[in-house]
Design an enzyme around this catalytic site. Structure first.
Site, PDB file in Angstrom:
ATOM      1  N   TRP A  24       0.767  -1.082   0.066  1.00 58.73           N
ATOM      2  CA  TRP A  24       0.041   0.219  -0.103  1.00 58.73           C
ATOM      3  C   TRP A  24       0.852   1.159  -0.064  1.00 58.73           C
ATOM      4  O   TRP A  24       0.468   2.151  -0.714  1.00 58.73           O
ATOM      5  CB  TRP A  24      -0.905  -0.052   1.247  1.00 58.73           C
ATOM      6  CG  TRP A  24      -1.854   1.118   1.339  1.00 58.73           C
ATOM      7  CD1 TRP A  24      -3.108   0.877   0.622  1.00 58.73           C
ATOM      8  CD2 TRP A  24      -1.936   2.451   1.858  1.00 58.73           C
ATOM      9  NE1 TRP A  24      -3.842   2.172   0.904  1.00 58.73           N
ATOM     10  CE2 TRP A  24      -3.269   2.977   1.647  1.00 58.73           C
ATOM     11  CE3 TRP A  24      -0.846   3.073   2.673  1.00 58.73           C
ATOM     12  CZ2 TRP A  24      -3.392   4.155   2.179  1.00 58.73           C
ATOM     13  CZ3 TRP A  24      -1.209   4.304   3.155  1.00 58.73           C
ATOM     14  CH2 TRP A  24      -2.459   4.764   2.886  1.00 58.73           C
ATOM     15  N   ASP A  25       1.952   1.308   0.817  1.00 56.24           N
ATOM     16  CA  ASP A  25       2.941   2.442   0.904  1.00 56.24           C
ATOM     17  C   ASP A  25       3.374   2.758  -0.460  1.00 56.24           C
ATOM     18  O   ASP A  25       3.475   3.800  -1.137  1.00 56.24           O
ATOM     19  CB  ASP A  25       4.005   2.254   1.978  1.00 56.24           C
ATOM     20  CG  ASP A  25       3.668   1.978   3.242  1.00 56.24           C
ATOM     21  OD1 ASP A  25       2.931   0.583   3.517  1.00 56.24           O
ATOM     22  OD2 ASP A  25       3.808   2.545   4.155  1.00 56.24           O
ATOM     23  N   THR A  26       3.896   1.711  -0.982  1.00 52.46           N
ATOM     24  CA  THR A  26       4.748   1.907  -2.351  1.00 52.46           C
ATOM     25  C   THR A  26       3.688   2.348  -3.383  1.00 52.46           C
ATOM     26  O   THR A  26       3.877   3.332  -4.142  1.00 52.46           O
ATOM     27  CB  THR A  26       5.235   0.625  -2.644  1.00 52.46           C
ATOM     28  OG1 THR A  26       6.197   0.183  -1.640  1.00 52.46           O
ATOM     29  CG2 THR A  26       5.928   0.827  -4.000  1.00 52.46           C
TER      30      THR A  26
END
Length: 643
Positions: free
Chosen positions: A215-217
């Site tokens: 999700w972060d990436t």
């Protein structure tokens, strides 16, 4: 935050929306600027210390009423929920969101951010591996400096964190791949220390598909692609305890997400209908042209000239007979979904969709059928696509079972030796022993395929979720949910028509008859070539025909060219030459003629049906493309036959 009586508010989807609604509105009215979210899964040992440290750090540079700390507790099975509830009761600035089921790290963050009050949204890992002295700088990047997204970095040159090799090596490799493949300019995409503005979150979170570690990436990559200002700054970082990342499971899982995101951002936008058709035509021509490297075109033409037209005519009639059966099967599937339609209309709809598959690559014709039944009979798109999925699953299972049954028969009757000898005789330099072993392995795979058919049927007809039971034994991670979901989507096609034993047997039985007629068509075409008849006994002809048609159609599963032209011919020719001892030029001529007969019947039926239904193939493709992008298209209705 818990409800006024201290107990969480239940929710039918398993997510507790405690503290949502009035509390969020009141918080916003009180002037909260910063919302810090702590994603927590089984953090009973550390969550209280993390919350108190976070509150204390925020008090050092923000007014006491300008922030909130949210524990986004993600389906914990320890004491984390009770501790978070107590902390929320003790401090109005602390809120707690509970989920009875795993949402995944990204899913928990999204759920909390949607309900947070602040315009600056912050999150970091609860192990506090990043020095909290950087929190003021992180908040300032969004709150005062005007960046849209900010992230800490452990890998900015000159400020690299001292990480153990088992963490550092995979992390550097992952970030290098992301920078290279996804064209990101950032050095560290997975540092659990990030912030973003409310506006950036509102625009990005619907587009972010992953709900776990990636999700972060994905958020950072999509933010850069959309032109948001992204700040990356060095942080002091020290690993705390054992990582929750499974280096085998998550590396492979995140690798697949990189490929998925690359396709969506770099490839999919460039796939237009014109380019797709052009690429399919080029691939078809190239595949057929490649055959001339190995075949003498004059020999192929001579084979065509020597073909007997009577078996070809018979093959055309046999193949034509299979189409009402396709319509009958589709009627049975739709009946199980609650829609009764006439056989003639459904046969025509199948004709049109298969014609679309011949004209457009990537099986665009499948979507055309959903459009036809929606526009002409009002059958909703979800039902149309569900019925198509069920039909495709039965096609795939039937073809696989036919090929597997032939291979299993060879294995049981020790026919592999005879086949190996035939292949070696037709392919110089290949020893019979090697061919025999290869066939035995393939036969074993065929047995597994047939066995899998029974397992899928058992799963589909049972109330128990065997797929998830088996897969969840390996892990409870959200990527396991993804894998299980893919398998369940496949079995759902069977389950669609497995409501009763009679309907399942009827659809399965008709599928077998449809594909048997497909094989008989190919056998009659082969029989039109004297060289093919002279090279094989009747038994060999039947075995080779079933196997060649099955494998040829499996080759067409890859939607690389319109109607699988080129793929089918290559697979069919190789098997007829290898297993039947038929001269290569004759086998290729038979493959081309077989495919041509089937395509001619399909196009003729499709044209007649389009004229009768007043359907434009290009309009149908445009409508379904619009559906993919924006939901159900408007204005797609036109009068039915009854109007």
């Amino acid at each position: 935050m818990s409800s006024p009586d201290g107990r969480p508010d239940p929710d039918p989807d398993g997510v507790d929306r405690a503290g949502v609604g009035t509390a969020a509105g009141d918080a916003a009215a009180d002037g909260i600027r910063v919302s810090v979210v702590l994603p927590a899964f089984n953090e009973a040992a550390t969550i209280e210390g993390t919350v108190r440290t976070t509150v204390g750090t925020l008090e050092g540079f923000l007014p006491n009423d300008a922030f909130e700390v949210i524990v986004a507790e993600d389906g914990c099975d320890d004491d984390t929920p009770e501790i978070a509830d107590r902390l929320a009761r003790e401090d109005d600035r602390v809120r707690h969101f509970h989920s009875d089921r795993r949402l995944g790290r990204g899913g928990a963050l999204e759920f909390a951010f949607e309900r947070a009050a602040g315009d600056t949204l912050v999150y970091f890992d609860t192990d506090l591996a990043t020095d909290m002295g950087h929190l003021e700088e992180l908040v300032a990047k969004i709150d005062r400096e005007g960046y849209d997204v900010a992230t800490g970095s452990r890998w900015i040159p000159g400020d690299e964190a001292d990480r153990p090799a088992k963490r550092g090596v995979p992390s550097r490799g992952f970030n290098l791949i992301v920078r290279t493949v996804l064209r990101s300019r950032l050095r560290d995409h997975q540092c659990g220390f990030k912030a973003l503005s409310r506006e950036a979150f509102e625009e990005l979170h619907e587009a972010v598909e992953d709900d776990h570690w990636f999700w972060d990436t994905e958020l950072l990559v999509r933010a850069q692609r959309r032109g948001f200002r992204v700040a990356e700054f060095p942080v002091e970082w020290e690993p705390q305890g054992d990582s929750k990342v499974d280096l085998v499971r998550d590396v492979f899982g995140m690798g697949s997400q990189i490929v998925r995101l690359w396709w969506q951002l770099s490839v999919s936008p460039r796939i237009t209908r014109t380019r797709t058709v052009a690429a399919g035509v080029v691939l078809t021509v190239a595949a057929l042209a490649l055959m001339t490297v190995y075949l003498d075109p004059s020999a192929v033409l001579a084979a065509f000239e020597g073909a007997d037209p009577a078996p070809v005519a018979a093959a055309t009639l046999v193949y034509l007979l299979s189409w009402p059966l396709r319509g009958l099967r589709y009627r049975d599937i739709l009946t199980e979904l609650g829609y009764r339609e006439k056989l003639g209309f459904l046969t025509g709809a199948v004709f049109i969709s298969q014609t679309g598959n011949l004209v457009f690559p990537a099986r665009a014709g499948d979507a055309v059928r959903a459009y036809v039944v929606k526009a002409r009979r009002g059958i909703p798109y979800p039902t149309g696509f569900a019925s198509l999925a069920a039909e495709r699953v039965f096609d795939l299972l039937t073809i696989t079972a036919m090929a597997g049954a032939v291979l299993a028969g060879l294995l049981v009757t020790d026919g592999t030796s005879a086949v190996a000898a035939a292949v070696s005789a037709n392919v110089p330099g290949v020893p019979p022993a090697a061919v025999s072993r290869a066939i035995q392995v393939a036969a074993g795979i065929g047995v597994v395929a047939v066995a899998s058919l029974f397992v899928i049927v058992a799963t589909a007809r049972s109330d128990r979720n065997y797929v998830r039971d088996v897969v969840s034994r390996f892990s409870s991670d959200s990527y396991v949910d993804y894998v299980a979901g893919v398998i369940e989507e496949f079995t759902a096609g069977v389950q669609t028509v497995a409501g009763t034993r009679a309907s399942f047997a009827r659809v399965g039985g008709v599928s077998v008859v449809v594909w048997t007629l497909d094989v008989v068509t190919a056998l009659l075409v082969l029989a039109a070539f004297p060289a093919a008849v002279e090279s094989m006994t009747v038994t060999q002809l039947v075995v080779v025909g079933f196997f060649a048609v099955s494998v040829g159609n499996l080759a067409k599963v890859l939607p690389l060219s319109p109607g699988g032209i080129g793929l089918y011919e290559a697979a069919f020719t190789a098997l007829v030459v290898g297993l039947g001892g038929v001269p290569a030029a004759v086998a290729f001529a038979a493959a081309v003629l077989d495919h041509a007969v089937k395509n001619a019947v399909t196009v003729a039926g499709g044209v007649v049906s389009m004229i009768g239904f007043n359907v434009s193939l290009t309009d149908a493709v445009d409508e379904t493309a619009e559906l993919d992008e924006e939901g159900e298209p408007e204005g797609s209705e036109f009068p039915s036959d009854d109007d």
